[in-house]
Design a protein around this motif. Structure first.
Motif, PDB file in Angstrom:
ATOM      1  N   GLY A  59     -17.981  54.353   5.515  1.00 33.14           N
ATOM      2  CA  GLY A  59     -19.331  54.365   6.087  1.00 33.14           C
ATOM      3  C   GLY A  59     -20.104  55.617   5.714  1.00 33.14           C
ATOM      4  O   GLY A  59     -21.333  55.578   5.565  1.00 33.14           O
ATOM      5  N   VAL A  94     -21.541  54.919   2.383  1.00 32.29           N
ATOM      6  CA  VAL A  94     -22.619  53.925   2.519  1.00 32.29           C
ATOM      7  C   VAL A  94     -23.911  54.597   2.982  1.00 32.29           C
ATOM      8  O   VAL A  94     -24.984  54.400   2.392  1.00 32.29           O
ATOM      9  CB  VAL A  94     -22.214  52.806   3.503  1.00 32.29           C
ATOM     10  N   GLU A 123     -17.279  48.071   1.138  1.00 30.81           N
ATOM     11  CA  GLU A 123     -18.124  49.254   0.982  1.00 30.81           C
ATOM     12  C   GLU A 123     -19.268  49.002   0.006  1.00 30.81           C
ATOM     13  O   GLU A 123     -20.422  49.350   0.275  1.00 30.81           O
ATOM     14  CB  GLU A 123     -17.271  50.429   0.509  1.00 30.81           C
ATOM     15  N   SER A 131     -21.865  46.771   1.527  1.00 32.10           N
ATOM     16  CA  SER A 131     -22.612  47.505   2.557  1.00 32.10           C
ATOM     17  C   SER A 131     -23.623  48.459   1.925  1.00 32.10           C
ATOM     18  O   SER A 131     -24.730  48.638   2.447  1.00 32.10           O
ATOM     19  CB  SER A 131     -21.644  48.291   3.452  1.00 32.10           C
TER      20      SER A 131
END
Length: 406
Positions: A227, A230, A350, A353
């Protein structure tokens, strides 16, 4: 003593190969941007080059891990370097934008396989107790490429052309392949079948999903730190527009700002390398996931070059802590025999995203104020960082962060 010397020789060779390849990649990226911009005059045509990176990862990650864990990683790395060098060497001779995109996609596919293959190989080569320092040095070398690459590219443009710079990158990849050739062969025969087909890929997916279900904490950490990538990619897509349209910086000043970001990575990487014995992995990860979004917020609220530079330095310095800590955690906790499949399967999520968040942020910036979008994104990123820090600092999970040899 001889074993220690051999180990240092091999790790030095590996770092050299990584450095040469990374430096060439920065030269190639800048040169290719200029070639496409000169050919089309369209910033959109250049932005497609960046979209091809996560698209290649999505295409590759379905099956790449099955290859990486079954095949000889050293030979794969050499073959992928030579393959990329060949495709890159063809690029300057093309006058079709579509063909350029096709070749760049192929290069990105090879890079998407090379990265996890190299991490598997590094994990096998570098003992557990030395990985934190090695990863810090790897970050340092990559950040040097981040700073030196554009400078060398600019010098090459003065004496030659973007096409000449492209050829330099092809040569760098060939040199990298030659360096890897001198590294030891660490492939273990007979661990799993070398046969690759749709059934083995499906079996591998089931195996990794079952492993993830049985090791929820490790999987959670991997997803949380994915994350971070991202959010960074999504916010970075607005970086240039924010600097030029909101802060009113000219292009040369923005270029200097990017160099300060590179200096932040170098500073953080050197601190990590020098004090590796004293810095705990979960402390590195915690500092990184809070400091990085804090740097983005500093940049989001900046009103001049000085405050923007402080934000850039803070976020990249903190990022080096996050990268070193997370990669060491990953290498120490994921079994090396499934590492390729684990990283590529979750890398698929990933990549998807990244595309989704980048599109959302881009659309929001079109209909809202850029600063407001950047601030909102940075606060959401900070929320992820605070939660991630809570997870990695849990007292009951300290066993996952031990640096003992083993």
């Amino acid at each position: 003593m001889e074993g220690t010397w051999e180990r240092r020789k091999y790790t030095s060779l590996l770092l050299t190969g990584i450095g040469v390849s990374n430096l060439g990649a920065w030269i190639y990226l800048i040169a290719l941007n200029l070639i496409v911009l000169e050919m089309t005059g369209s910033p959109l045509a250049v932005s497609v080059l960046y979209i091809l990176i996560p698209l290649a990862a999505m295409f590759t990650n379905f099956w790449a891990g099955s290859l990486i864990d079954r095949w000889n990683q050293k030979r794969m790395m050499i073959g992928l370097d030579v393959f990329r060098a060949g495709l890159i060497g063809i690029l300057p001779f093309l006058d079709s934008l579509l063909l350029i995109y096709v070749l760049v996609f192929g290069i990105n596919v090879a890079s998407a396989v090379f990265e996890p293959a190299s991490i598997v190989y590094m994990t096998k080569l570098v003992p557990k107790g030395d990985r934190q320092r090695f990863n810090a040095l790897r970050n340092f070398i990559n950040s040097c490429g981040f700073i030196l690459g554009p400078s060398i590219a600019g010098a090459l443009f003065m004496v030659g052309s973007p096409s000449f710079a492209i050829f330099i990158n092809a040569a760098a990849l060939c040199i990298s392949a030659m360096i890897i050739l001198f590294l030891p062969n660490l492939h273990e025969q007979g661990k799993i079948s070398d046969r690759i087909d749709i059934h083995s890929v499906i079996h591998d997916w089931k195996k990794i999903l079952a492993y993830s279900g049985n090791h929820k904490y490790i999987t959670l950490i991997y997803i949380l730190f994915g994350g971070v990538t991202v959010f960074m990619t999504g916010l970075d897509s607005l970086e240039a527009a924010f600097a030029i349209e909101v802060l009113l910086l000219d292009e040369s000043t923005y270029g200097f700002l990017v160099s300060i970001a590179g200096a932040g990575i170098i500073a953080g990487s050197l601190i990590n390398a020098m004090f590796a014995k004293y810095l705990k992995i979960n402390m590195l990860m915690g500092l990184g996931v809070i400091g990085t979004p804090a740097g983005y917020l500093f940049f989001a609220f900046s009103t001049d070059f000085t405050t923007a530079a402080i934000g850039f330095f803070l976020l990249t310095c903190a990022l080096s802590f996050a990268n070193t800590g997370f990669l060491t955690f990953y290498q120490n906790n994921i079994p090396v025999e499934i590492m390729g499949r684990f990283s590529t399967i979750f890398g698929l999520i990933e990549a998807a995203s990244i595309i989704l968040l980048t599109l959302i942020i881009g659309i929001a910036a079109e209909i809202m104020d850029i600063r407001l979008v950047y601030i909102m994104g940075s606060f959401l990123f900070l929320g992820l960082g605070l939660f991630s820090n809570t997870v990695v600092q849990g007292k009951k999970k300290r066993k996952y962060y031990q640096l003992n040899e083993g």
